[in-house]
Design a protein around this motif. Structure first.
Motif, short mmCIF file in Angstrom:
data_model
loop_
_atom_site.label_atom_id
_atom_site.label_comp_id
_atom_site.label_asym_id
_atom_site.label_seq_id
_atom_site.Cartn_x
_atom_site.Cartn_y
_atom_site.Cartn_z
N UNK A 1 0.82 -1.21 0.00
CA UNK A 1 0.00 0.00 0.00
C UNK A 1 0.85 1.26 0.00
N UNK A 2 2.11 1.15 0.38
CA UNK A 2 2.99 2.32 0.45
C UNK A 2 3.61 2.66 -0.90
N UNK A 3 3.54 1.74 -1.87
CA UNK A 3 4.06 2.00 -3.20
C UNK A 3 2.91 1.89 -4.20
N UNK A 4 3.24 1.87 -5.48
CA UNK A 4 2.22 1.74 -6.51
C UNK A 4 2.41 0.44 -7.29
N UNK A 5 3.01 -0.55 -6.63
CA UNK A 5 3.26 -1.84 -7.27
C UNK A 5 1.97 -2.53 -7.70
N UNK A 6 0.88 -2.26 -6.96
CA UNK A 6 -0.37 -2.95 -7.26
C UNK A 6 -1.23 -2.22 -8.28
N UNK B 1 5.76 17.96 -8.27
CA UNK B 1 5.83 18.28 -6.84
C UNK B 1 7.27 18.26 -6.35
N UNK B 2 8.04 17.28 -6.81
CA UNK B 2 9.44 17.21 -6.41
C UNK B 2 10.24 18.41 -6.88
N UNK B 3 9.92 18.89 -8.09
CA UNK B 3 10.62 20.06 -8.62
C UNK B 3 10.32 21.31 -7.82
N UNK B 4 9.08 21.48 -7.41
CA UNK B 4 8.69 22.66 -6.64
C UNK B 4 9.33 22.65 -5.26
N UNK B 5 9.35 21.48 -4.62
CA UNK B 5 9.83 21.39 -3.25
C UNK B 5 11.30 21.00 -3.15
N UNK B 6 11.93 20.77 -4.30
CA UNK B 6 13.32 20.32 -4.33
C UNK B 6 13.51 19.04 -3.53
N UNK B 7 12.60 18.11 -3.78
CA UNK B 7 12.65 16.79 -3.14
C UNK B 7 12.69 15.72 -4.24
N UNK B 8 13.31 14.60 -3.95
CA UNK B 8 13.32 13.48 -4.88
C UNK B 8 12.12 12.60 -4.58
N UNK B 9 11.13 12.64 -5.47
CA UNK B 9 9.91 11.86 -5.28
C UNK B 9 9.75 10.89 -6.44
N UNK B 10 9.26 9.69 -6.14
CA UNK B 10 9.02 8.68 -7.16
C UNK B 10 7.89 7.76 -6.69
N UNK B 11 7.60 6.76 -7.50
CA UNK B 11 6.49 5.86 -7.17
C UNK B 11 6.70 5.14 -5.84
N UNK B 12 7.95 4.87 -5.51
CA UNK B 12 8.24 4.10 -4.30
C UNK B 12 8.14 4.94 -3.03
N UNK B 13 8.50 6.21 -3.11
CA UNK B 13 8.57 6.98 -1.86
C UNK B 13 7.52 8.07 -1.74
N UNK B 14 6.69 8.30 -2.76
CA UNK B 14 5.73 9.40 -2.70
C UNK B 14 4.82 9.31 -1.47
N UNK B 15 4.17 8.17 -1.29
CA UNK B 15 3.22 8.04 -0.18
C UNK B 15 3.91 8.14 1.17
N UNK B 16 5.02 7.42 1.41
CA UNK B 16 5.70 7.60 2.70
C UNK B 16 6.15 9.03 2.95
N UNK B 17 6.55 9.74 1.89
CA UNK B 17 7.06 11.10 2.07
C UNK B 17 5.96 12.10 2.40
N UNK B 18 4.77 11.91 1.84
CA UNK B 18 3.71 12.90 2.05
C UNK B 18 2.73 12.49 3.14
#
Length: 229
Positions: free
Chosen positions: A13-18, A35-52
């Motif tokens: 549920x924390x990634x988008x594997x499903x 969103x990553x560009x605006x906030x200068x954060x590295x965001x991807x499918x694996x870490x988006x949900x845990x990060x936000x």
């Protein structure tokens, strides 16, 4: 604890594997880049949900967008009702399951409603906090992105990605080195003189890279993008 794990076990549920729909995954990728560009954060499918998940990044996003909203309303007498301020006094350091995290999320959603994001696009707090509907969260953030564009924000989620970013993605996915070509597409033509030798001269990737480099060295050729708007 590694991202995507709860109690030492991997939590899908924390990634988008499903998620199997490629169109949905493309929307997730778009959101991560924007969103990553605006906030200068590295965001991807694996870490988006845990990060936000604790709401902090979303409140920070609202703070940045609010600057565009303020400028937009000052120049448009008929702008209509819009938020007058970004979420205030949100907790900067809190766990994903804390009461502070829920308050952060609620503050963001209140702000999003004031931004006139349609109610049908607003996710439920438990969609994020209890991981009941991550695509609902993505849908809300996409709606926020497009409302931000309506309010004059320069960062456009629907803008075509530069080809340099595509080569960076290929490097991350396949472990190949495309810095030379990606840099060239980014506008630094002088980098053409220092071609990387990490790929064999006969490899398919090397052939593609060389052909693109030849195109870039032709007179009058612009810096390309993958898609034209």
């Amino acid at each position: 604890m590694p991202r995507g794990k709860v109690g030492g076990k991997y939590d899908r549920r924390m990634s988008f594997d499903d998620v199997k729909d490629e169109r949905m995954l493309m929307m997730v990728d778009k959101l991560c880049v924007w969103m990553g560009g605006i906030l200068e954060e590295t965001l991807n499918r694996e870490n988006l949900i845990p990060q936000i998940r604790n709401g902090v990044l979303m409140c920070r996003l609202a703070t940045v967008i609010q600057e565009s909203v303020d400028d937009f309303t000052s120049k448009n007498d008929e702008a209509g009702p819009l938020p007058r301020k970004a979420p205030q006094n949100f907790s900067q350091d809190c766990s994903n399951r804390s009461m502070e995290a829920r308050e952060n999320v609620m503050k963001f959603l209140t702000w999003a409603r004031e931004l006139r994001v349609p109610e049908s696009s607003i996710f439920s707090p438990d969609d994020l906090l209890k991981l009941k509907g991550k695509m609902n969260v993505v849908n809300t953030l996409l709606a926020v992105a497009r409302r931000a564009k309506d309010c004059g924000m320069a960062a456009d989620i629907d803008a075509p990605p530069k080809i340099a970013n595509a080569f960076k993605g290929l490097e991350e996915k396949f472990g190949k080195k495309f810095e030379h070509t990606a840099t060239a597409f980014g506008g630094q033509k002088s980098a053409l003189k220092s071609t990387t030798m990490t790929l064999s001269a006969t490899s398919a990737w090397k052939v593609v890279q060389q052909k693109i480099d030849l195109i870039l060295q032709l007179r009058g050729k612009p810096s390309y993008e993958i898609f034209r708007a």
